[in-house]
Design a protein around this motif. Structure first.
Motif, short mmCIF file in Angstrom:
data_model
loop_
_atom_site.label_atom_id
_atom_site.label_comp_id
_atom_site.label_asym_id
_atom_site.label_seq_id
_atom_site.Cartn_x
_atom_site.Cartn_y
_atom_site.Cartn_z
N ALA A 1 0.88 -1.28 0.02
CA ALA A 1 0.09 0.02 -0.09
C ALA A 1 1.08 1.28 0.12
O ALA A 1 0.58 2.28 -0.78
N TRP A 2 2.08 1.27 0.66
CA TRP A 2 2.60 2.54 0.84
C TRP A 2 3.60 2.51 -0.40
O TRP A 2 3.86 3.51 -0.92
N VAL B 1 2.52 1.77 -3.36
CA VAL B 1 1.71 2.32 -4.31
C VAL B 1 1.66 3.95 -4.23
O VAL B 1 1.70 4.71 -5.21
N ALA B 2 1.57 4.26 -3.07
CA ALA B 2 1.42 5.52 -2.71
C ALA B 2 2.88 6.27 -2.64
O ALA B 2 2.96 7.48 -3.25
N GLN C 1 -6.82 -1.90 0.49
CA GLN C 1 -7.52 -0.45 0.03
C GLN C 1 -7.74 0.24 1.40
O GLN C 1 -7.55 1.47 1.44
N TYR D 1 -5.77 0.00 3.78
CA TYR D 1 -4.44 0.64 4.12
C TYR D 1 -4.24 1.97 3.74
O TYR D 1 -3.78 2.77 4.27
N ARG D 2 -4.44 1.92 2.45
CA ARG D 2 -4.39 3.10 1.61
C ARG D 2 -5.18 4.31 2.03
O ARG D 2 -4.61 5.29 1.94
N SER E 1 -3.78 7.69 3.77
CA SER E 1 -4.02 8.80 3.10
C SER E 1 -4.28 10.09 4.16
O SER E 1 -3.78 11.27 3.64
N SER F 1 -3.52 6.59 -7.76
CA SER F 1 -2.21 5.53 -8.28
C SER F 1 -2.18 5.50 -9.77
O SER F 1 -3.27 4.94 -10.44
N PRO G 1 -8.12 5.04 -3.29
CA PRO G 1 -8.40 3.96 -1.94
C PRO G 1 -9.82 3.93 -1.75
O PRO G 1 -10.41 4.35 -0.60
N TYR H 1 -5.98 -7.09 -4.47
CA TYR H 1 -4.96 -6.16 -4.51
C TYR H 1 -3.67 -7.04 -3.95
O TYR H 1 -2.67 -7.15 -4.70
#
Ligand code: SF4
Length: 708
Positions: A161-162, A164-165, A319, A321-322, A326, A566, A581, A692
């Motif tokens: 998740a991190w 991706v960000a 998601q 997590y994302r 955020s 993303s 997310p 994911y």
């Protein structure tokens, strides 16, 4: 009667024959690995304490670590290599020599490679992790991408998740923050050193929000605000908090303008998550959602520890997590003191003030077989594969049972535990389809019973290992006792096989220390110097992280910014994943038939998966497989403490002892996992996976309950 001085007999020295030696506990994550002081007499460990001088645990050990002596001398320790003589699963084996074992394994693997290709052989690592940098390279030098680990269900969802960000994993700066958000944090049961950090923070005025559906010692003793979302609804809670932050203008606009990509799309999406909607979706009162947003706004800095399993073990886990991370991105709590900062994630947890992390990565990556077939799970979980390039082990049983040209036929595993997989019966079926299966372990586990050859591994107390800790501390441990029986370290086993198969790799054939020399070649110490120390030693001038340096250098995401939207996901519409997310509720096969949310991975301080339930010190704390439910539900169903309760899912049913408790919410049940005799994972849907990450929904499955 002779005058016996019992006190003297317990004191190390020539007279008592007791020596004091130092090692590490490797029962849980390498991020911990507490120092062990071992009292050794006549070649046996007679007592264990936490090492006072150790930089990490400073004399303390958790409930699990205290039982290291029982772990070392468990009666079912494997002492010789063995080959199966009965049917798979029957548990009939006969001892063989190491020579025969290594010859046979090498021959089977090479023959499969010759007949079906290198991808027909898969390599899997369960616990522990210390050898993994070697093992991954081993699979690659053999020629396959099919290397996978228990990280297919642990921790990595948050890392992805991190990535991706920000293209990098991030951790909390607990020591300097004004507001610590422990999302799923239960420090008294798991990762206990964090409790000390929280207590110290509170003493200097830090505020704490704990997000946990249950009431725990952490929520009671530490939290200023306790948010209790229903299982698997964390994403909706985070989006509702974001809604309040954005609506009130409590975001860091200059930071967003400079460093964030996709804020407009994200802000548009969170409009629907009003505090009232948040309450409807999560059960958290709207007033508490607003209060959490206010606390973030009023704090000079905020950071979040997102506990890996509670957040990742859902069909919508990554998601969620994302959505949580955020919150830090829109408030500018990224790469600044007291916020979240980058940390390279490595098997040796070595981002600790020197450059060995990049060497470890180099070591693992330089032999990656790019030309090989994509790893198992790549098609089903393309984001996982894109970011991780490993096998997603939750797809392994399906792959084997498909019995097609892509199917794995030989499985070589270190510490594999099939009970960790959802609907684990499929893994037993899959084992039966394999041409050849090897498992290396300390104990005769249920997984070992399905192997063709079992090899005996040894514990951290019977071998040496390179270790590193935060603050630039490094060490190379020494064995405190000889390996029991003919057991060997996992790393030595890999070296024996590499040599037998004539790997063109000087490191793997050279052994563990040769591999470590590669990784630590920039350090001012040799392995011998590190071995000479009894405790971790600090490097001269360890690198100190410079806040803001990651943003200054630019992120390695497609846009070079922190991505709320993303572009990696957006550029692959065929993946059918959302660039934002977005939130989806936990999946239920039939809400009327299965009205209860089920958490099948509740932590207790005395167990780690199924490995510790066979040790008396650990088992006695909760001897029977149990289910916790609310007092209201217990009343409704006429259930009392100790009653037999049937848990029914769409896969099957099992019976547990009831623990009605005021610590859980109505409509939810919690089961402590890992009891072999009643294995909750066997009735979880193995296809209820996060698209994911590939992670199973261990903690937001659905079930019904019935008093028996
Ligand atoms: S199991 Fe406990 S004692 Fe052992 S490393 Fe983990 S936290 Fe430390």
């Amino acid at each position: 009667m002779a005058d016996i001085n019992y006190e003297k007999a317990r004191i190390p020295g020539e007279e008592s024959g007791i020596e004091v030696k130092y090692s590490v506990c490797d029962i849980c994550t390498p991020g911990s690995h507490c120092g062990l002081t071992c009292y050794v007499k006549d070649g046996k460990v007679i007592k264990i304490e936490g090492t006072k001088e150790h930089i990490y645990n400073k004399g303390k050990l958790c409930t699990k670590g205290r039982a290291n002596r029982q772990y070392l001398y468990r009666p079912d320790r494997l002492l010789t290599p063995m080959k199966r003589t009965g049917k798979r699963g029957e548990g009939k084996f006969e001892p063989i020599s190491w020579e025969e074992a290594i010859d046979t394994i090498a021959e089977k693997m090479l023959r499969s490679r010759e007949k079906y290709g290198a991808d027909s052989v898969a390599f899997y690592s369960g616990y522990t992790k210390w050898y993994r940098f070697m093992f991954r390279r081993f699979a690659h030098v053999f020629g396959t991408q099919n290397y996978g680990t228990e990280s297919s269900s642990c921790f990595t969802s948050g890392v992805l998740a991190w990535q991706v960000a920000a293209k990098s994993y991030m951790i909390q700066d607990l020591a300097n923050t004004d507001l610590f958000i422990g999302w799923g944090t239960s420090g008294y049961f798991s990762r206990w050193p964090m409790i000390g950090g929280m207590e110290r923070g509170k003493a200097r005025g830090m505020k704490v929000i704990i997000v946990d559906p249950r009431i725990t010692p952490t929520t009671q003793r530490i939290a200023d605000l306790h948010l209790r979302p229903h299982l698997g609804t964390d994403g909706a809670l985070a989006l509702a908090i974001a809604h309040v932050l954005i609506e009130n203008g409590w975001v860091d606009k200059p930071f967003i303008e400079k460093y964030v990509h996709g804020f407009e799309e994200y802000a548009e999406y969170v409009k629907q998550f009003t505090p009232e909607k948040g309450e409807e979706l999560t059960g958290v009162p709207a007033a508490d959602i607003i209060k959490a947003a206010e606390m973030i706004h009023k704090s000079k800095s905020a950071c979040i520890t997102e506990s890996s399993a509670p957040l990742g073990h859902h069909r919508n886990g990554m998601q969620n997590y994302r959505a949580i991370m955020s919150l830090l991105i829109i408030t500018g709590n990224f790469d600044r003191k007291g916020g979240q900062r980058p940390q390279v994630h490595s098997f040796m947890e070595a981002d600790h003030g020197y450059s060995s992390v990049s060497r470890e990565e180099e070591f693992m990556e330089e032999r990656f077989p790019h030309e090989g077939k994509p790893a198992v799970g790549a098609k089903r979980f393309p984001l996982w594969y894109n970011l991780k390039e490993d096998m997603q082990a939750n797809d392994l049983a399906r792959n084997i049972l498909a019995k097609d040209e892509d199917s794995v036929k030989v499985l070589f595993a270190l510490g594999m535990n099939y009970r960790m997989f959802a609907q684990d019966g499929k893994y037993l079926e899959a084992f039966n389809e394999l041409d050849f299966f090897v498992n290396v372990d300390l104990f005769m586990t249920d997984t070992c019973k399905y192997a063709d050859i079992i090899l005996p591994a040894c514990t951290s107390m019977e071998r040496g290992e390179f270790k590193s800790y935060a603050g630039g501390y490094v060490w190379f441990t020494k064995p405190v006792v000889e390996p029991l029986g003919q057991s060997k370290s996992d790393a030595e086993i890999l070296t024996l096989l590499a040599r037998k198969m004539n790997f063109d790799d000087e490191y793997l054939c050279g052994g563990y220390e040769k591999c470590i020399e590669y990784v630590i070649r920039d350090l001012p110490y040799t392995i011998e110097q590190l071995k000479a120390a009894d405790h971790p030693i600090q490097l001269p001038n360890p690198e100190v992280y410079k806040w803001g340096s990651t943003l200054e250098k630019g992120l390695k995401t497609p846009t070079g910014k922190l991505e709320l939207f993303s572009e990696l996901i957006n550029s692959h519409p065929e993946w059918n994943l959302d660039p934002l997310p977005t939130y989806k509720p936990p999946y239920s096969p039939d809400p009327e038939k299965y009205p209860f949310l089920l958490c099948a991975g509740t932590r207790i301080p005395n167990a780690l998966h199924s490995r510790l339930h066979d040790m008396p010190w650990e088992r006695h704390m909760l001897p029977e497989p149990s289910v916790e439910m609310s007092l209201e539900d217990a009343d409704k169903y006429g259930i009392e403490l100790g009653d037999d309760v049937e848990i029914i899912t769409n896969i099957g049913s099992l019976t547990f002892k009831a623990i009605p408790t005021a610590t859980v919410m109505e409509g939810e049940v919690y089961i402590y996992h890992g009891y072999r005799e009643v294995d909750i994972n066997s009735i979880l849907d193995g296809d209820n996976l996060d698209p994911y990450s590939g992670f199973p929904a261990y903690r937001s499955a659905y079930c019904n309950i019935r008093r028996k």
